[in-house]
Every structure is written in structure tokens, then in C-alpha cells.
Design an enzyme around this catalytic site. Sequence first.
Site, short mmCIF file in Angstrom:
data_model
loop_
_atom_site.label_atom_id
_atom_site.label_comp_id
_atom_site.label_asym_id
_atom_site.label_seq_id
_atom_site.Cartn_x
_atom_site.Cartn_y
_atom_site.Cartn_z
N LYS A 75 0.88 -1.16 0.00
CA LYS A 75 0.00 0.00 0.00
C LYS A 75 0.92 1.21 0.00
CE LYS A 75 -3.94 2.17 0.99
NZ LYS A 75 -4.63 2.28 -0.31
N PHE A 76 0.62 2.22 -0.81
CA PHE A 76 1.46 3.43 -0.85
C PHE A 76 1.01 4.38 0.27
CE2 PHE A 76 2.32 7.76 -2.62
CZ PHE A 76 3.69 7.70 -2.52
N HIS A 107 15.74 11.11 -1.69
CA HIS A 107 16.27 10.06 -0.80
C HIS A 107 17.60 10.45 -0.14
CE1 HIS A 107 12.99 7.71 -2.29
NE2 HIS A 107 13.41 7.88 -3.52
N ARG A 126 24.34 -0.98 8.87
CA ARG A 126 25.59 -0.21 8.93
C ARG A 126 25.45 0.96 9.92
NH1 ARG A 126 22.42 1.99 4.81
NH2 ARG A 126 21.97 4.14 5.36
C1 MV4 Z 1 7.35 3.72 0.70
C2 MV4 Z 1 6.72 4.97 0.59
C3 MV4 Z 1 5.35 5.00 0.68
N1 MV4 Z 1 4.66 3.85 0.85
N2 MV4 Z 1 6.63 2.61 0.89
C4 MV4 Z 1 11.78 5.27 -0.16
C5 MV4 Z 1 13.07 4.74 0.29
C6 MV4 Z 1 12.84 3.36 0.73
N3 MV4 Z 1 13.55 3.12 1.93
C7 MV4 Z 1 11.36 3.24 0.91
N4 MV4 Z 1 10.79 4.46 0.43
C8 MV4 Z 1 9.46 4.67 0.46
N5 MV4 Z 1 8.69 3.59 0.66
C9 MV4 Z 1 5.31 2.69 0.95
N6 MV4 Z 1 4.61 1.57 1.12
C10 MV4 Z 1 7.51 6.11 0.41
C11 MV4 Z 1 8.90 5.96 0.34
C12 MV4 Z 1 9.63 7.19 0.20
C13 MV4 Z 1 10.45 7.67 1.24
C14 MV4 Z 1 10.62 6.99 2.41
C15 MV4 Z 1 11.42 7.48 3.41
C16 MV4 Z 1 12.09 8.68 3.24
C17 MV4 Z 1 11.94 9.38 2.09
C18 MV4 Z 1 11.12 8.89 1.07
C19 MV4 Z 1 10.98 9.62 -0.10
C20 MV4 Z 1 10.18 9.13 -1.10
C21 MV4 Z 1 9.52 7.92 -0.95
#
Ligand code: MV4
Length: 447
Positions: A202-203, A236, A292
Site C-alpha cells: 500500500k502506498f 532520498h 551499517r
Molecule cells: C514507501 C513509501 C510509501 N509507501 N513505501 C523510499 C526509500 C525506501 N527506503 C522506501 N521508500 C518509500 N517507501 C510505501 N509503502 C515512500 C517511500 C519514500 C520515502 C521513504 C522514506 C524517506 C523518504 C522517502 C521519499 C520518497 C519515498
Amino acid sequence: MSKKILIANRGEIALRALRACKELDLKTVAIYSSGDKELKHLRLADETVCIGPANPLESYLNIPSILSAAELTQADAIYPGYGFLAEDADFAERCEASGFIFIGPSSTVVRQMGDKITAKELAEKSSIPTVPGYKGKIPQDETEVKKIASKIGYPIIIKASAGGGGRGMRVVTQEDELISSIQLTQQEAKNAFGNDTLYFEKFIKNPRHIEIQIVADGNGNAIHLGTRDCSMQRRHQKIIEEAPALNINAESLDKILKACLDLCIDIEYSGVGTLEFLYEENEFYFIEMNTRIQVEHPVSEMITGFDIVKAQLKIALGMNMTLDQKEIVFRGHAIECRINAEDPETFIPSPGTIEKMHPPGGFGVRFDSHIYSGYVVPPYYDSMIAKIITTANTRESCIKRMLSALDEFFAIGIKTNHSLHQKLLQDQTFCENKHDINYLEGAFLKK
Ligand code: MV4
């Protein structure tokens, strides 16, 4: 006989590791590329070895070259830092196989956490909540896949199991984009990681990025150093991090912290690590675990007084140390600003000579950096040149102290994101702690 540590990294983290080694009376070997001859820590190390050309593929990512340097200098252990080979399970395994201690968890654990589906399964086994989704084999049949996606509910995010840190993901908002998005992500994953295994989630639209720092000895002892909020990021790349994360539901946090420690015990985790969560509407969703040291570790150190890098060394070398949660006392707040050699508006890297610089100082100010007046920032590596960390009783006074530290700090000759930090620290949304992971790239930069 004191042990010898080969520091397989560069820049500020190599200097940070070298300082920790000195405090523990460990001998040090600094390796460097031919583009890095002026690194500060090279002057402080017991021995130095040039391991290859400036191109990181031929030096800091060159496993045979690093292992040769370790053989040559008869090092006992290898410190990977962050980036480069820090989470490369093959590197950890080859260190182990060559008789060197890899300063981090076992290559088995590095490999498990590198596979994001496995990481999620391990987290779930220890009762850590994850993002609802689907992580079995994605069926070939289109109707079947569509069924799975609509059951999760749009928008969904497709992720590569071998990805992580923002690589190999794609958001799908409606069913008619699903099949083509899967194909695209699969192809990209195959090209980038040589592995096209995908999973769905799920987003989560506007979460904060909250993470938990853990320290474990692989012998049934694990502690946490609380939370960090790393929501202020662009593409990121984190820009500002703080500890602890504020305005978190106390009850769910308490449960999560316990579950994180359970995971460490369950998988016999040895070393330091970070569990990353998305946090939205009082709910935590585990996404990944980093095996890490992280760039932002100083903010956790400042609110606990616990030296995370020294702990890495002591645990890996089997030195005597106790990990007792009761001994961890949280005090005040800490904020870190990452200073990058880049244009503050276009974010284009700006390497070159730092003609003159002054570090900030004073009560509650920490400056973690390898730069000095006359240092040339090489164009081959990450643009981060310094971290300014301020500590104070409250978040508000930390922000004030950071603004003052930024006023003191200057580096001329190159462009830095100094002015971006000044703007962010005076931004109303940031000051009210109302930003999420989308704020910087969205509302803030569109102002
Ligand atoms: C997601 C998300 C929204 N929903 N997963 C980006 C890096 C990776 N570690 C996982 N990420 C994301 N996963 C779901 N289910 C949005 C992101 C994401 C994000 C997460 C943490 C910090 C910055 C971000 C920037 C864009 C998207």
C-alpha cells in the site's frame, strides 16, 4: 598486542572511525584512492595504503584491492563505514573468508536484510508492523495480479526486493497502469540488481520517516538509542535529521521499541543497526533495516551520551562491554545539518578548493568533518563535506543554536547548501515540526 583496524572508507566517517580507534588504543590503517591524498585522517593514521585510482569502482569498491591492503598491513578487522561496501554481503563474506573481522553483523544477516522481502518477513516474525501488501511470487496471470492489487487498494507501490534506499520502486495509482508498471520495474530491477523479484505495498502518501537505532552483541543483549526523525530529505538524500522524533504516539512507540529488540535477539544481530519506518496517523510501518552505521548517528549519540562507533568496534572485536537499557538515559534534543558542496538552488555538486573555512563551535555544537582551509573537495564522491550537530534541552533551542552555528561556519571557494539550511531552520512548517517526507521537494521548494 593491540588490534589493527583497516578503515575502508573516506571523508568524515573515516575520521570519525579513526578517532574511535585511538580512544580504544587500536592501531589504524587508512586506505585511500589517488584522488584522496589530502584526506585529513591519513595524517592521523598509523599506516596508509593507496588502493587504487580516484574512480570508486577501482578503489573504495574494489574488494580484492582492499583485502590486499588488509593482508599487506596484517590488519585484524575492516571498518566499512557507510556507502561503498558497507552493506555488501559479498564483501562481508569475503572479509570473513580471508580471516578478517568485518565490523558489522555477520554476512548472513547483511544478506538477509539486503533482501527486502526477507527483511520484512523477519520483522513480521518478531511482531514489528509492516506496510500491508503482498510479498509472494507475483503471478504471471494479469487478472490474478490485478486482483491482488485491488485487494491492497490503490495507490500501491511496487518495490524490487533487491532495491532499497529508494532504488527500484514505482507508484501505481490505477489499475490500467499496473501491468506496464510491473514490467518496467522488473526490467529496471534486473538491470540494476540482477534480480527481478518484486513485492507490492500500500502506498503511504505523506508519512514521516522515523528510524530506531539499535545496538546488539549477538549474545542475547540488545538496546535501543531511541528514535530519529529524518523526514527532511530530497531525492532520498536526508538533509536535516533529529533525535528524538517528537509527537509520536507513546503507546505504539513502546511496543515498536520492544519488538525491535526482539528482532535483534531473534536473528542474533551483532553490531549497530537502524530500523526504518514510515509513520502516518499514529501508525508505524517497518520498511527496511540498515545494517551499517548511518550518517545521522551523532544525533542519537548526543541525546544518550553513548558512543555508537566505539560500540561497533568493541562488539566486533569481542571487547568487554555491557549493553543495559537501564543505563541509557535520554536527555534533550539534537539536530544535524548535512553540509554539501553543491549549489543551494540547483543542487548541482560544486567540488573544488576550500580556500578558507571556519568551523562552528561552542556549547552544544559538534562539527564532524574532514575539511580544512586549503582542502580540495574531489569531484568523484558524495558531496557531503561536513555535519553540524547541535544539542540543547529543547528542539526550539537546538534550532536557535544551529542558526548561530551556521552563522559562524563558512567555507569559501566552493558553493554549499549553507543558505538552504538557514532557510529551512526558519521555515514555519519545519519549526512547528509539521513537515513530512514530501515537504522539501514539494511545498518548500515551490515557494
Ligand atoms: C514507501 C513509501 C510509501 N509507501 N513505501 C523510499 C526509500 C525506501 N527506503 C522506501 N521508500 C518509500 N517507501 C510505501 N509503502 C515512500 C517511500 C519514500 C520515502 C521513504 C522514506 C524517506 C523518504 C522517502 C521519499 C520518497 C519515498
